[in-house]
Design a protein around this motif. Structure first.
Motif, mmCIF file in Angstrom:
data_model
loop_
_atom_site.group_PDB
_atom_site.id
_atom_site.type_symbol
_atom_site.label_atom_id
_atom_site.label_comp_id
_atom_site.label_asym_id
_atom_site.label_seq_id
_atom_site.Cartn_x
_atom_site.Cartn_y
_atom_site.Cartn_z
ATOM 1 N N LEU A 195 -29.021 22.148 -2.520
ATOM 2 C CA LEU A 195 -28.518 22.374 -3.945
ATOM 3 C C LEU A 195 -27.466 23.722 -3.825
ATOM 4 O O LEU A 195 -26.397 23.848 -4.332
ATOM 5 N N ARG A 196 -27.613 24.381 -2.976
ATOM 6 C CA ARG A 196 -26.951 25.572 -2.545
ATOM 7 C C ARG A 196 -25.617 25.364 -2.179
ATOM 8 O O ARG A 196 -24.503 26.075 -2.346
ATOM 9 N N ILE A 202 -23.789 22.681 -2.836
ATOM 10 C CA ILE A 202 -22.806 22.019 -4.009
ATOM 11 C C ILE A 202 -23.190 22.612 -5.414
ATOM 12 O O ILE A 202 -22.086 22.009 -6.307
ATOM 13 N N ALA A 203 -23.660 23.634 -5.641
ATOM 14 C CA ALA A 203 -23.818 24.054 -7.096
ATOM 15 C C ALA A 203 -24.021 25.513 -7.184
ATOM 16 O O ALA A 203 -24.529 26.042 -6.356
ATOM 17 N N TYR A 204 -23.482 25.995 -8.475
ATOM 18 C CA TYR A 204 -23.938 27.397 -8.955
ATOM 19 C C TYR A 204 -25.029 27.282 -9.911
ATOM 20 O O TYR A 204 -25.041 26.352 -10.786
ATOM 21 N N LEU A 205 -25.756 28.159 -9.753
ATOM 22 C CA LEU A 205 -27.121 28.169 -10.662
ATOM 23 C C LEU A 205 -27.285 29.445 -11.525
ATOM 24 O O LEU A 205 -26.939 30.529 -11.076
ATOM 25 N N ILE A 206 -27.636 29.387 -12.806
ATOM 26 C CA ILE A 206 -28.036 30.704 -13.447
ATOM 27 C C ILE A 206 -29.518 30.134 -13.968
ATOM 28 O O ILE A 206 -29.485 29.111 -14.837
ATOM 29 N N THR A 207 -30.436 30.917 -13.689
ATOM 30 C CA THR A 207 -31.844 30.626 -13.965
ATOM 31 C C THR A 207 -32.442 31.843 -13.839
ATOM 32 O O THR A 207 -32.350 32.945 -13.414
ATOM 33 N N LEU A 233 -34.823 26.644 -6.141
ATOM 34 C CA LEU A 233 -33.904 25.548 -6.470
ATOM 35 C C LEU A 233 -32.667 25.465 -5.532
ATOM 36 O O LEU A 233 -32.447 24.129 -5.161
ATOM 37 N N TYR A 234 -32.234 26.289 -5.119
ATOM 38 C CA TYR A 234 -31.080 26.413 -4.007
ATOM 39 C C TYR A 234 -31.670 25.757 -2.930
ATOM 40 O O TYR A 234 -30.786 25.294 -1.992
ATOM 41 N N SER A 235 -32.956 25.640 -2.359
ATOM 42 C CA SER A 235 -33.327 25.031 -1.114
ATOM 43 C C SER A 235 -33.657 23.772 -1.321
ATOM 44 O O SER A 235 -34.098 22.951 -0.246
ATOM 45 N N ILE A 236 -33.495 23.068 -2.474
ATOM 46 C CA ILE A 236 -33.794 21.859 -2.562
ATOM 47 C C ILE A 236 -32.878 20.670 -1.501
ATOM 48 O O ILE A 236 -31.528 21.098 -1.539
ATOM 49 N N LEU A 237 -33.418 20.090 -0.726
ATOM 50 C CA LEU A 237 -32.704 18.809 0.249
ATOM 51 C C LEU A 237 -32.285 17.756 -0.935
ATOM 52 O O LEU A 237 -33.251 17.011 -1.142
ATOM 53 N N LEU A 238 -30.902 17.543 -1.019
ATOM 54 C CA LEU A 238 -30.601 16.516 -1.828
ATOM 55 C C LEU A 238 -30.467 15.230 -0.991
ATOM 56 O O LEU A 238 -30.768 14.040 -1.416
ATOM 57 N N LEU A 239 -29.659 15.221 0.163
ATOM 58 C CA LEU A 239 -29.602 14.198 1.145
ATOM 59 C C LEU A 239 -29.512 14.613 2.565
ATOM 60 O O LEU A 239 -28.964 15.554 2.838
ATOM 61 N N VAL A 282 -29.053 14.544 -9.131
ATOM 62 C CA VAL A 282 -29.538 16.058 -8.624
ATOM 63 C C VAL A 282 -30.572 16.192 -9.541
ATOM 64 O O VAL A 282 -31.668 16.778 -9.199
ATOM 65 N N ILE A 283 -30.608 15.756 -10.866
ATOM 66 C CA ILE A 283 -31.526 16.196 -11.855
ATOM 67 C C ILE A 283 -32.939 15.694 -11.690
ATOM 68 O O ILE A 283 -33.823 16.560 -11.603
ATOM 69 N N PRO A 284 -33.264 14.404 -10.984
ATOM 70 C CA PRO A 284 -34.704 14.204 -10.803
ATOM 71 C C PRO A 284 -35.149 15.046 -9.582
ATOM 72 O O PRO A 284 -36.359 15.379 -9.842
ATOM 73 N N HIS A 285 -34.469 15.610 -8.616
ATOM 74 C CA HIS A 285 -34.790 16.363 -7.603
ATOM 75 C C HIS A 285 -35.214 17.711 -8.090
ATOM 76 O O HIS A 285 -36.462 18.586 -7.823
ATOM 77 N N ILE A 286 -34.617 18.225 -9.110
ATOM 78 C CA ILE A 286 -34.802 19.439 -9.929
ATOM 79 C C ILE A 286 -36.397 19.307 -10.577
ATOM 80 O O ILE A 286 -37.205 20.030 -10.631
#
Length: 220
Positions: free
Chosen positions: A27-28, A30-35, A43-49, A66-70
């Motif tokens: 996720l790091r 492909i995305a920017y996060l605010i949380t 969250l940034y360490s989630i492996l998407l594929l 992406v949402i299901p992984h989160i």
């Protein structure tokens, strides 16, 4: 009694990213996060594929995948998407880069040079630029000169200088921070390529019945 409160997550997917061959897409990448700070790193360490050779060098990641992984990590998280809901991932190193050919570069340069020169000369012939120069020199000096070389040399230098100003570029030097016309055209070209890739990837998902977001006729 402590009640669990799922955090709000604001997520903005990047438009296009490059990932080295053999590396998993997180996720790091492909995305920017605010949380909340304690959730940011997990969250940034989630492996998407994990891209495979059969996936090709361009992969489309949709926000709905992406949402299901989160939610696996944080059940009930309040996800607030920002911007476009997709990212194009380019796998670097999957296709070997060919060494630039000096002969091909010289050939293209000569074609562009002589093509541009012929275009300018044909335009001047169409509008009788020679006679115009003769008339201008006659009005300025009071005498007719059928070969006003000094005026024509100055005019030719002016064309070159005007092209430099118009394209805002001379070798590696730029006069200001504005994009050059060539940079704008390259940006539009890349944008059209991205739209085409998105359309094709969604079409493949529709044919295989795996489109997570439903059919998109316009590719947007």
């Amino acid at each position: 009694m402590n009640t669990y409160s799922a955090p709000a997550i604001y997520i903005q997917l990047k438009n296009r990213v490059t990932v080295p061959k053999g590396k998993g897409v997180t996720l790091r990448d492909i995305a920017y996060l605010i949380t909340e700070p304690e959730w940011r790193e997990p969250l940034y360490s989630i492996l998407l594929l994990k891209p495979a050779q059969s996936d090709g060098n361009l992969i489309l990641i949709d926000l709905l995948t992406v949402i299901p992984h989160i939610h696996e990590l944080i059940p009930g998280a309040d996800i607030q998407p920002i911007g476009e809901g997709r990212t194009i991932v380019q796998i670097e190193g999957l296709v070997e880069a060919r060494k630039p050919s000096v002969a091909l570069f010289v050939l293209v340069w000569l074609l562009l040079f002589f093509g541009s020169a012929l275009t300018i000369m044909n335009f001047h012939a169409d509008v009788s630029m020679q006679e115009v120069h003769v008339r201008i020199v006659e009005m300025l000096t009071g005498r007719r000169d059928d070969h006003p070389y000094v005026f024509q040399i100055a005019y030719s230098l002016g064309i070159g200088f005007g092209m430099v100003i118009f394209f805002n570029h001379l070798f590696k030097k730029k006069w200001n921070e504005e994009p050059t016309p060539l940079e704008v055209e390259m940006f539009l070209y890349q944008k059209n390529i991205d739209h085409y890739v998105v359309h094709e990837e969604y079409s493949k998902m529709n044919r295989s019945g795996n489109d997570p977001s439903g059919p998109k006729e316009d590719g947007t």
